[in-house]
Motif scaffolding. Structure first.
Motif, PDB file in Angstrom:
ATOM      1  N   PRO A  99       0.825  -1.215   0.000  1.00 12.58           N
ATOM      2  CA  PRO A  99       0.000   0.000   0.000  1.00 12.58           C
ATOM      3  C   PRO A  99       0.859   1.264   0.000  1.00 12.58           C
ATOM      4  CG  PRO A  99      -0.925  -1.616   1.491  1.00 12.58           C
ATOM      5  CD  PRO A  99       0.393  -2.174   1.035  1.00 12.58           C
ATOM      6  N   GLY A 100       0.483   2.190  -0.857  1.00 16.44           N
ATOM      7  CA  GLY A 100       1.226   3.439  -0.957  1.00 16.44           C
ATOM      8  C   GLY A 100       2.176   3.486  -2.127  1.00 16.44           C
ATOM      9  N   THR A 101       2.446   2.332  -2.762  1.00 12.11           N
ATOM     10  CA  THR A 101       3.357   2.301  -3.908  1.00 12.11           C
ATOM     11  C   THR A 101       2.579   2.527  -5.206  1.00 12.11           C
ATOM     12  OG1 THR A 101       3.129  -0.096  -4.228  1.00 12.11           O
ATOM     13  CG2 THR A 101       4.865   0.669  -2.719  1.00 12.11           C
ATOM     14  N   ARG A 102       3.301   2.864  -6.276  1.00 10.21           N
ATOM     15  CA  ARG A 102       2.663   3.049  -7.579  1.00 10.21           C
ATOM     16  C   ARG A 102       2.117   1.726  -8.101  1.00 10.21           C
ATOM     17  NH1 ARG A 102       6.830   6.376 -11.266  1.00 10.21           N
ATOM     18  NH2 ARG A 102       8.292   4.954 -10.234  1.00 10.21           N
ATOM     19  N   GLY A 103       2.816   0.623  -7.786  1.00  9.74           N
ATOM     20  CA  GLY A 103       2.344  -0.680  -8.217  1.00  9.74           C
ATOM     21  C   GLY A 103       1.004  -1.030  -7.595  1.00  9.74           C
ATOM     22  N   TYR A 104       0.860  -0.753  -6.318  1.00  7.73           N
ATOM     23  CA  TYR A 104      -0.392  -1.007  -5.604  1.00  7.73           C
ATOM     24  C   TYR A 104      -1.527  -0.203  -6.234  1.00  7.73           C
ATOM     25  CZ  TYR A 104      -3.753  -0.804  -1.687  1.00  7.73           C
ATOM     26  OH  TYR A 104      -4.886  -0.849  -0.904  1.00  7.73           O
ATOM     27  N   ALA A 105      -1.283   1.067  -6.480  1.00  7.94           N
ATOM     28  CA  ALA A 105      -2.311   1.934  -7.053  1.00  7.94           C
ATOM     29  C   ALA A 105      -2.747   1.429  -8.430  1.00  7.94           C
ATOM     30  CB  ALA A 105      -1.792   3.368  -7.154  1.00  7.94           C
ATOM     31  N   ALA A 106      -1.777   0.966  -9.239  1.00  6.56           N
ATOM     32  CA  ALA A 106      -2.098   0.486 -10.583  1.00  6.56           C
ATOM     33  C   ALA A 106      -2.924  -0.794 -10.536  1.00  6.56           C
ATOM     34  CB  ALA A 106      -0.809   0.259 -11.370  1.00  6.56           C
ATOM     35  N   ILE A 107      -2.596  -1.687  -9.603  1.00  8.69           N
ATOM     36  CA  ILE A 107      -3.340  -2.947  -9.479  1.00  8.69           C
ATOM     37  C   ILE A 107      -4.762  -2.684  -9.015  1.00  8.69           C
ATOM     38  CG2 ILE A 107      -3.507  -5.087  -8.134  1.00  8.69           C
ATOM     39  CD1 ILE A 107      -0.439  -5.198  -8.201  1.00  8.69           C
ATOM     40  N   VAL A 108      -4.915  -1.833  -8.012  1.00  5.95           N
ATOM     41  CA  VAL A 108      -6.250  -1.508  -7.503  1.00  5.95           C
ATOM     42  C   VAL A 108      -7.089  -0.850  -8.597  1.00  5.95           C
ATOM     43  CG1 VAL A 108      -7.541  -0.089  -5.869  1.00  5.95           C
ATOM     44  CG2 VAL A 108      -5.518  -1.354  -5.105  1.00  5.95           C
ATOM     45  N   LYS A 109      -6.485   0.023  -9.382  1.00  6.08           N
ATOM     46  CA  LYS A 109      -7.207   0.710 -10.446  1.00  6.08           C
ATOM     47  C   LYS A 109      -7.702  -0.263 -11.500  1.00  6.08           C
ATOM     48  CE  LYS A 109      -6.734   4.380 -13.923  1.00  6.08           C
ATOM     49  NZ  LYS A 109      -5.823   5.412 -14.496  1.00  6.08           N
ATOM     50  N   HIS A 110      -6.855  -1.229 -11.886  1.00  2.25           N
ATOM     51  CA  HIS A 110      -7.229  -2.155 -12.959  1.00  2.25           C
ATOM     52  C   HIS A 110      -8.130  -3.280 -12.485  1.00  2.25           C
ATOM     53  CE1 HIS A 110      -6.834  -4.323 -16.768  1.00  2.25           C
ATOM     54  NE2 HIS A 110      -6.751  -5.423 -16.036  1.00  2.25           N
ATOM     55  N   PHE A 111      -7.761  -3.923 -11.362  1.00  2.25           N
ATOM     56  CA  PHE A 111      -8.482  -5.116 -10.918  1.00  2.25           C
ATOM     57  C   PHE A 111      -9.611  -4.825  -9.926  1.00  2.25           C
ATOM     58  CE2 PHE A 111      -4.328  -6.753 -12.257  1.00  2.25           C
ATOM     59  CZ  PHE A 111      -4.702  -7.831 -13.045  1.00  2.25           C
ATOM     60  N   GLY A 112      -9.520  -3.685  -9.232  1.00  2.00           N
ATOM     61  CA  GLY A 112     -10.487  -3.390  -8.186  1.00  2.00           C
ATOM     62  C   GLY A 112     -11.952  -3.420  -8.613  1.00  2.00           C
ATOM     63  N   PRO A 113     -12.310  -2.735  -9.715  1.00  2.00           N
ATOM     64  CA  PRO A 113     -13.721  -2.686 -10.113  1.00  2.00           C
ATOM     65  C   PRO A 113     -14.348  -4.051 -10.396  1.00  2.00           C
ATOM     66  CG  PRO A 113     -12.470  -0.974 -11.225  1.00  2.00           C
ATOM     67  CD  PRO A 113     -11.469  -1.872 -10.546  1.00  2.00           C
ATOM     68  N   SER A 114     -13.531  -5.032 -10.829  1.00  4.89           N
ATOM     69  CA  SER A 114     -14.071  -6.348 -11.179  1.00  4.89           C
ATOM     70  C   SER A 114     -13.707  -7.434 -10.164  1.00  4.89           C
ATOM     71  CB  SER A 114     -13.568  -6.764 -12.565  1.00  4.89           C
ATOM     72  OG  SER A 114     -12.155  -6.749 -12.627  1.00  4.89           O
ATOM     73  N   THR A 115     -13.035  -7.048  -9.090  1.00  3.86           N
ATOM     74  CA  THR A 115     -12.627  -8.019  -8.065  1.00  3.86           C
ATOM     75  C   THR A 115     -12.985  -7.457  -6.694  1.00  3.86           C
ATOM     76  OG1 THR A 115     -10.727  -8.542  -9.493  1.00  3.86           O
ATOM     77  CG2 THR A 115     -10.722  -9.507  -7.289  1.00  3.86           C
ATOM     78  N   PRO A 116     -14.216  -7.705  -6.224  1.00  8.88           N
ATOM     79  CA  PRO A 116     -14.681  -7.114  -4.958  1.00  8.88           C
ATOM     80  C   PRO A 116     -13.814  -7.471  -3.754  1.00  8.88           C
ATOM     81  CG  PRO A 116     -16.512  -8.046  -6.194  1.00  8.88           C
ATOM     82  CD  PRO A 116     -15.261  -8.500  -6.881  1.00  8.88           C
ATOM     83  N   ASP A 117     -13.209  -8.665  -3.777  1.00 11.43           N
ATOM     84  CA  ASP A 117     -12.395  -9.093  -2.634  1.00 11.43           C
ATOM     85  C   ASP A 117     -10.902  -8.888  -2.880  1.00 11.43           C
ATOM     86  OD1 ASP A 117     -12.288 -10.992  -4.638  1.00 11.43           O
ATOM     87  OD2 ASP A 117     -12.392 -12.732  -3.294  1.00 11.43           O
ATOM     88  N   LEU A 118     -10.552  -7.909  -3.735  1.00 15.17           N
ATOM     89  CA  LEU A 118      -9.146  -7.684  -4.075  1.00 15.17           C
ATOM     90  C   LEU A 118      -8.308  -7.286  -2.866  1.00 15.17           C
ATOM     91  CD1 LEU A 118      -6.965  -7.423  -6.312  1.00 15.17           C
ATOM     92  CD2 LEU A 118      -7.667  -5.030  -6.557  1.00 15.17           C
ATOM     93  N   LEU A 119      -8.919  -6.586  -1.907  1.00 15.67           N
ATOM     94  CA  LEU A 119      -8.187  -6.137  -0.722  1.00 15.67           C
ATOM     95  C   LEU A 119      -8.591  -6.959   0.494  1.00 15.67           C
ATOM     96  CD1 LEU A 119      -8.478  -2.256  -1.161  1.00 15.67           C
ATOM     97  CD2 LEU A 119      -6.723  -3.812  -2.056  1.00 15.67           C
TER      98      LEU A 119
END
Length: 268
Positions: A43-63
């Motif tokens: 959390p807090g890295t650019r990689g984390y932000a990119a993953i959440v942006k791409h996978f978050g909307p279609s993966t409710p349990d991503l976090l």
């Protein structure tokens, strides 16, 4: 300084070899791509932000789910950690959509990992290490083998040995889950053939179908040969003359690219 690229496949024993190499009598520095892959998506890295942006909307349990010990915004206020099993279900498999998701994830993680690895390799060079181990599951697939003086593959001849070890290690996996994880990687016997194609002293295969003692005996023999070919005085010479180190590195890369098997470039 000798770069030893260590790879294998899931549940073939790569982590065991990495642990052996980091301990006496070898005591080699280990640069673990898996550890770095976790670091670059915290959390807090650019990689984390990119993953959440791409996978978050279609993966409710991503976090990871909020709990008494895990606030909604994470322990550091930068977000909750990734739920790795959930992300794994999105990227392990052989369907076109899964392969596309895996490519996206790799495109986020791999560049960041390579940058971290480069910084750590430079640090080992400046300390005068005779060798450093790059522990990389996708050594060949990511084409990082071209930078290594030696490619070392930990493999098994019997596929069922790999499946049994994986399911014993990760009891939560079904047989289908385990098979998908194995299939998502290049067959380890193919990787072994790529290492052997590099030639004597440049490619090493450790067959790990039996005991840890047998595995260590193989490792002992190979490390002795590698150290004889790349002694400490050579590492210190490269440290003393950076232009020589650069020339040697460039020559090794040229050799590795020239000798790369044709079928290796066709793999993902």
């Amino acid at each position: 300084m000798l770069l030893i690229g260590l790879t294998g496949s899931i549940a073939t024993g790569k982590s065991t070899v990495s642990s052996l190499l980091s301990s006496p009598p070898y005591s080699l520095p280990i640069i673990d791509a898996d550890v770095l892959a976790r670091k670059v998506v915290e959390p807090g890295t650019r990689g984390y932000a990119a993953i959440v942006k791409h996978f978050g909307p279609s993966t409710p349990d991503l976090l990871v789910e909020p709990s008494d010990t895990m606030p909604v915004n994470g322990t550091n206020g930068k977000g909750r950690p990734l739920n790795r099993p959930a992300l794994g279900r999105r990227v392990f498999g052989e369907t076109d959509s899964v392969k596309k998701d895996r490519a996206v994830l790799n495109g986020i993680v791999h560049p960041a990992v390579r940058w971290e690895m480069a910084k750590m390799v430079l640090g080992c060079y400046l300390r005068g290490c005779w060798a450093v181990v790059l522990d990389i599951p996708l050594l060949f697939e990511s084409k990082l083998d071209r930078f290594c003086g030696v490619a070392m593959v930990v493999a098994v001849r019997d596929p069922e040995v790999q499946m049994t070890r994986l399911m014993n290690r990760d009891a939560h996996l079904t047989r289908e889950d385990a098979e998908n994880r194995v299939k998502s990687q290049t067959d380890v016997r193919v990787k072994a053939s790529w290492a052997e194609a590099r030639g004597k002293g440049k490619g090493v295969v450790l067959w790990n179908d039996t005991s840890k003692e047998e595995l260590q005996a193989q490792l002992d023999n190979h490390i002795k040969a590698l150290k004889k070919a790349s002694p400490q005085w050579w590492a210190l010479s490269l440290l003393a003359f950076p232009p020589l180190a650069a020339a040697v590195a460039a020559f090794r890369i040229w050799q590795n690219v020239r000798n790369r098997p044709v079928d290796q470039d066709k793999r993902k």
